[in-house]
Every structure is written in C-alpha cells, then in structure tokens.
Design an enzyme around this catalytic site. Structure first.
Site, short mmCIF file in Angstrom:
data_model
loop_
_atom_site.label_atom_id
_atom_site.label_comp_id
_atom_site.label_asym_id
_atom_site.label_seq_id
_atom_site.Cartn_x
_atom_site.Cartn_y
_atom_site.Cartn_z
N GLU A 11 9.63 -2.95 6.18
CA GLU A 11 8.39 -2.17 6.11
C GLU A 11 7.78 -2.37 4.72
O GLU A 11 7.79 -1.49 3.87
CB GLU A 11 8.68 -0.68 6.37
CG GLU A 11 7.39 0.14 6.52
CD GLU A 11 7.64 1.64 6.66
OE1 GLU A 11 8.81 2.06 6.59
OE2 GLU A 11 6.65 2.39 6.81
N HIS A 64 14.74 1.11 9.94
CA HIS A 64 13.46 0.80 9.32
C HIS A 64 13.65 -0.57 8.67
O HIS A 64 14.51 -0.70 7.78
CB HIS A 64 13.11 1.85 8.26
CG HIS A 64 12.59 3.13 8.83
ND1 HIS A 64 13.34 3.92 9.65
CD2 HIS A 64 11.38 3.74 8.70
CE1 HIS A 64 12.63 4.98 10.00
NE2 HIS A 64 11.43 4.90 9.45
N HIS A 106 9.62 6.72 17.90
CA HIS A 106 9.80 6.74 16.43
C HIS A 106 8.97 7.86 15.82
O HIS A 106 7.75 7.77 15.74
CB HIS A 106 9.37 5.39 15.85
CG HIS A 106 9.71 5.22 14.40
ND1 HIS A 106 10.54 4.22 13.93
CD2 HIS A 106 9.33 5.91 13.30
CE1 HIS A 106 10.64 4.31 12.62
NE2 HIS A 106 9.92 5.33 12.20
N GLN A 110 17.09 7.34 4.15
CA GLN A 110 15.77 7.10 3.57
C GLN A 110 15.83 6.41 2.20
O GLN A 110 14.99 5.59 1.86
CB GLN A 110 15.02 8.43 3.44
CG GLN A 110 13.68 8.37 2.71
CD GLN A 110 12.56 7.79 3.55
OE1 GLN A 110 12.03 8.44 4.44
NE2 GLN A 110 12.21 6.55 3.28
N HIS A 132 9.41 11.33 12.75
CA HIS A 132 10.25 11.97 11.73
C HIS A 132 10.01 13.49 11.82
O HIS A 132 9.09 14.01 11.19
CB HIS A 132 9.91 11.47 10.32
CG HIS A 132 10.21 10.03 10.10
ND1 HIS A 132 11.30 9.60 9.36
CD2 HIS A 132 9.59 8.92 10.54
CE1 HIS A 132 11.32 8.27 9.34
NE2 HIS A 132 10.29 7.82 10.05
N ASP A 175 5.37 7.88 14.41
CA ASP A 175 5.97 7.93 13.08
C ASP A 175 5.72 9.27 12.38
O ASP A 175 6.41 10.23 12.66
CB ASP A 175 5.47 6.76 12.22
CG ASP A 175 6.47 6.38 11.12
OD1 ASP A 175 7.47 7.06 10.97
OD2 ASP A 175 6.22 5.39 10.42
N TRP A 228 3.52 10.70 4.14
CA TRP A 228 3.04 9.34 4.47
C TRP A 228 1.80 9.37 5.35
O TRP A 228 1.17 8.34 5.57
CB TRP A 228 4.15 8.54 5.15
CG TRP A 228 5.34 8.38 4.26
CD1 TRP A 228 5.52 7.43 3.29
CD2 TRP A 228 6.50 9.21 4.22
NE1 TRP A 228 6.71 7.63 2.66
CE2 TRP A 228 7.35 8.71 3.21
CE3 TRP A 228 6.93 10.33 4.95
CZ2 TRP A 228 8.59 9.28 2.90
CZ3 TRP A 228 8.16 10.90 4.65
CH2 TRP A 228 8.97 10.38 3.63
#
Ligand code: FE2
Length: 446
Positions: A232, A229, A76, A171, A78, A328, A334
């Site tokens: 979360e 996702h 996982h 997203q 991005h 991630d 983030w």
C-alpha cells in the site's frame, strides 16, 4: 412456511441479469418466488405465477420485480478505528503515514466501551444497507489488545444476524514493532479469525519478507487464513505481493490468502506486471482494492502527472484473479468521510478502475457481493439465493445491478436467516415543475 418473497428478479451467478445461474426463464415477467422454511433457510425457488394467491401464513414480501440478491459482503473495513476522525488531531497532510501516527496516539486512549460503541454503530449502518458478512482488520500492535478483545465481544453479540471475521492486523509491523510477533500470536490465541501483515511498512525489505513468513507460519499452525495489507505505497520497488502469492502457493493456503490494497501495482511496468499476473492467477489468492483509501492516500508525493493510486483491477480480473472492492476506512484518520455503503464503494471503484463498460458494471457489483464472498471463503451452501442456503438476502428497488449502483439505492428489505432485519420504505420526491402539477420524480430512464 416462514416467509415468501413473491415476484423477484434474480441474477446469474456472474452478476448479470438472469435466473440465478440456471436456464429456468422464471415465471411471469421472468420473475421468481423465494420460499423460506421455518428453519430460516431457503426452501424453494420457483417461477412466479401472478395468478396464484399468496400463502395465508408467514411473512409476505411482494417484490414487484425488484432485484433479490445475496447480501452485500464487506471484505475490508477497520471497525476498531472507525468514527475516530479528528481524534486526538486531524490528519493534516492526508497521508497514510500521518494517519498511522494519529491512530498510534488515539489507540493509547482506547477502552472496551469506546471500541464496542463505535464498531457496533458501523455494523448497524452496514446491516441497514444490506451488508451481512464483514471482514474487519483490528490493530494488534497494542500491548493491551483492548480493541481486539472488544471486537471479539462484538463478533459474538451480532453472531445471530451478521457474520464478522476479525483479522489480527499488525498496523505498526510484526518484525519492526517491539514484540510484534508475540502480540500477533496472542491475538490469534484470543480468537482472531485471520492473520494479517503489513510488509511494506516494516523497516527493511528483509523485515517485510520475514513478516510475511511469520504470518503464514502462524496461519498454518492454527488453520487460519491470511489477509495482509500489502504494497500500500506508490513505490514500484514494493513487491511483497509476489512473496505473499508464492507463500500461498507453496504452503497450500492458496485461495485462503488475500492481498489487500497492492497499490504499488499501479506503478509496475509491463514486463513485471505480466509475470505477476501469471503468478497471482496460479496462486489462487484474492486481491481487495479499496478505492476510497487508495484514491485519497496514494499519489500524495507525486507532482503531475499524478498516479490514480489503485491496483491493476481490470488487468488482474482479466488474468483470472479474484478481485473485490472494500470500503476500508469509515470516518477515521485515513478517511474523514464514509458510510460503509457497499454501493458507494462499487460506484467509486468502478470509476477509479474504469470498469465502466456495459459488461464491466455488473462485475463491479459482483465485487461487493459474490467476489467479496469468495474473499471471505463463503461456500455456495452459505451464500446465494439457492435452496438450502440461509435465507439472507437484500431486495433492491432496482431492475439490475447497474441501476442499483447508478441510483445508489438502499435495500427495501434486508433479511437475515429468514427474519426482516431492516426495512427502508420508499421516499418519493415531489417536484413542482413550471407549468405542471407537483409530481413524483422517477429517476429511472423513461
Ligand atoms: Fe485497510
């Protein structure tokens, strides 16, 4: 013979020290030789004989008892958002929601070259650290699908040395985002490998349930996997993982479905958790916990006591659910930090989930190797130190998974399909201790 790794330590398939799942005790010191054929696949795994001369041809790697494992697997990440921290503005509140807002602004300025450059840079970091299988999410709530097209190009460019799976990740929602379903379907038509979702971000619970229904329908239509996702959020009312697991069970997708994050599970009570454990185990789905993002983003609205922000890692493992750790975010809205180093993920993850028992630390190692490989759907023929599998592996300067995590070692060699992809020479530290001549520091326990 194309390559031989001499005198390596192998693992049981459960991650504990041993002989790669066999009863073979190995040769001298419990070690093995791994022979690589000209086609880039493992030809033989044989007990090490310290009296035998190494072959005169082919690449020779002397392991000297170091740990040889299948490559790390990133379940996982991005790659489209990576290396954009602070652009166009920093995430001042540090919340998931402001991060999404920052990214929404940044993605209006995306170009093909921009995405390719950033994604390739992180893939280079991953390769250097022994990660050869990567599942990246890619935001497809962008009418231009610029990032997706760029990542599809990157996937093809790195194909010979790294395996990249791309999730069409909505997203900003499938149902709540204008044209969300159309974009998701277009992303799949252009070549995304998996279908994503973000049910807890949809406007209503009903939208969230509907979004998962769409994701599974698209996946079934195209024979793809699902990785959503899911939950979360620190909201014990967010219970989309039960919907995802039920869809996986009833559609037959089962282990081809993954729920990422599921941090709301950290707020569920005992009775519901018990019910959920049974459902998840029956469904066959995997969970991916992302300790950096979860520790950082969850609990932001809590006074004290403040929640840890992780899913029920230990409990779900005990229930027989496959759970892996992901990195991630890497320097994005983030998470301003991040190196894409899987041993860092394992270290932070094992503390966050309290997998600190002697038998649990090797499990954390398996969560960035074998268990992550199961998330990606890699078969035994594609992943492992076994004859016939691709000769893709890492040689870690450590005697055990616990030592590799504790000392945060970088692989001495990363080999992909029988070719050395990365090499990290030892870098000793000399210490001038009072009253002693300068000497090399050995961080191994005496
Ligand atoms: Fe994510």
């Amino acid at each position: 013979m194309r390559m031989i790794v001499r005198g390596a330590r192998l693992l049981h398939t459960d991650g504990t020290d041993g002989t790669n799942g066999t009863d073979d005790p190995g040769g001298a010191g419990g070690l093995f030789d791994v022979e690589v054929a000209e086609d880039g696949r493992i030809a033989r795994v044989v007990p090490y004989d310290d009296q035998k001369e190494p072959p005169a041809t082919g690449t020779l790697i002397e392991a000297h008892g170091a740990l040889l494992t299948a490559p790390f697997v990133e379940p996982h990440i991005h790659l489209d958002t990576a290396l954009t921290a602070g652009e166009p503005r920093p995430n001042a509140s540090g919340t998931l929601w402001e991060g999404i807002a920052c990214w929404s602004e940044r993605k209006r300025t995306l170009t093909r070259e921009d995405v390719i450059a950033r994604a390739t840079e992180v893939l280079r970091w991953q390769a250097a650290q022994g990660v050869l299988h990567v599942r990246t999410h890619c935001d497809v709530t962008d009418p231009s699908l610029t990032a997706l097209d760029a990542l599809l190009e990157v996937r093809d460019r790195v194909r010979d040395v790294m395996h990249l799976q791309i999730v069409a990740f909505p997203q900003e929602g499938i149902v709540s985002f204008p044209g969300g379903e159309v974009l998701l379907r277009e992303a799949v038509a252009r070549g995304a490998d998996l279908v994503g979702a973000i049910p807890h971000f949809e406007d209503t619970r009903e939208d969230g349930v509907a979004s998962l229904g769409i994701a599974f329908a698209v996946a079934e239509e195209h024979g793809l996997r699902v990785d959503a996702h899911c939950d979360e959020i620190d909201d014990e009312q967010s219970r989309f993982v039960e919907v995802l697991a039920t869809l996986a069970l009833r559609s037959g997708l089962r282990e081809r479905a993954t729920a990422s994050h599921t941090t709301a599970m950290g707020s569920y009570g005992g009775a519901y958790s018990f019910k959920l454990q049974r459902l998840l185990a029956r469904s066959g789905i995997s969970l991916v916990s992302n300790p950096f993002a979860n520790l950082n983003l969850q609990g932001r609205f809590d006074a004290y006591p403040r929640r840890r922000g992780l899913t029920q890692v230990k409990e779900m493992l005990a229930a027989g659910v496959n759970v892996a750790f992901g990195h991630d975010d890497v320097m994005d809205p983030w998470n301003a930090l991040g190196t894409a180093n899987p041993l860092q993920t394992a270290l932070v993850g094992l503390y966050a989930a309290q997998l600190t028992g002697a038998d649990e630390i090797p499990v954390a190692f398996s969560m960035v190797t074998d268990r992550a490989a199961r998330v990606l759907g890699l078969s035994d023929a594609e992943y492992g130190i076994t004859p016939g599998a691709p000769a893709s592996f890492v040689l870690l300067p450590a005697a055990s998974p616990q030592e590799a995590i504790r000392r945060q070692v970088r692989p001495r060699y990363v080999v992909s399909h029988g070719t050395v992809l990365a090499e990290t020479p030892p870098a000793p530290t000399l210490l001038s201790w009072p009253g002693e001549a300068p000497s090399e520091v050995d961080f191994n326990r005496p």
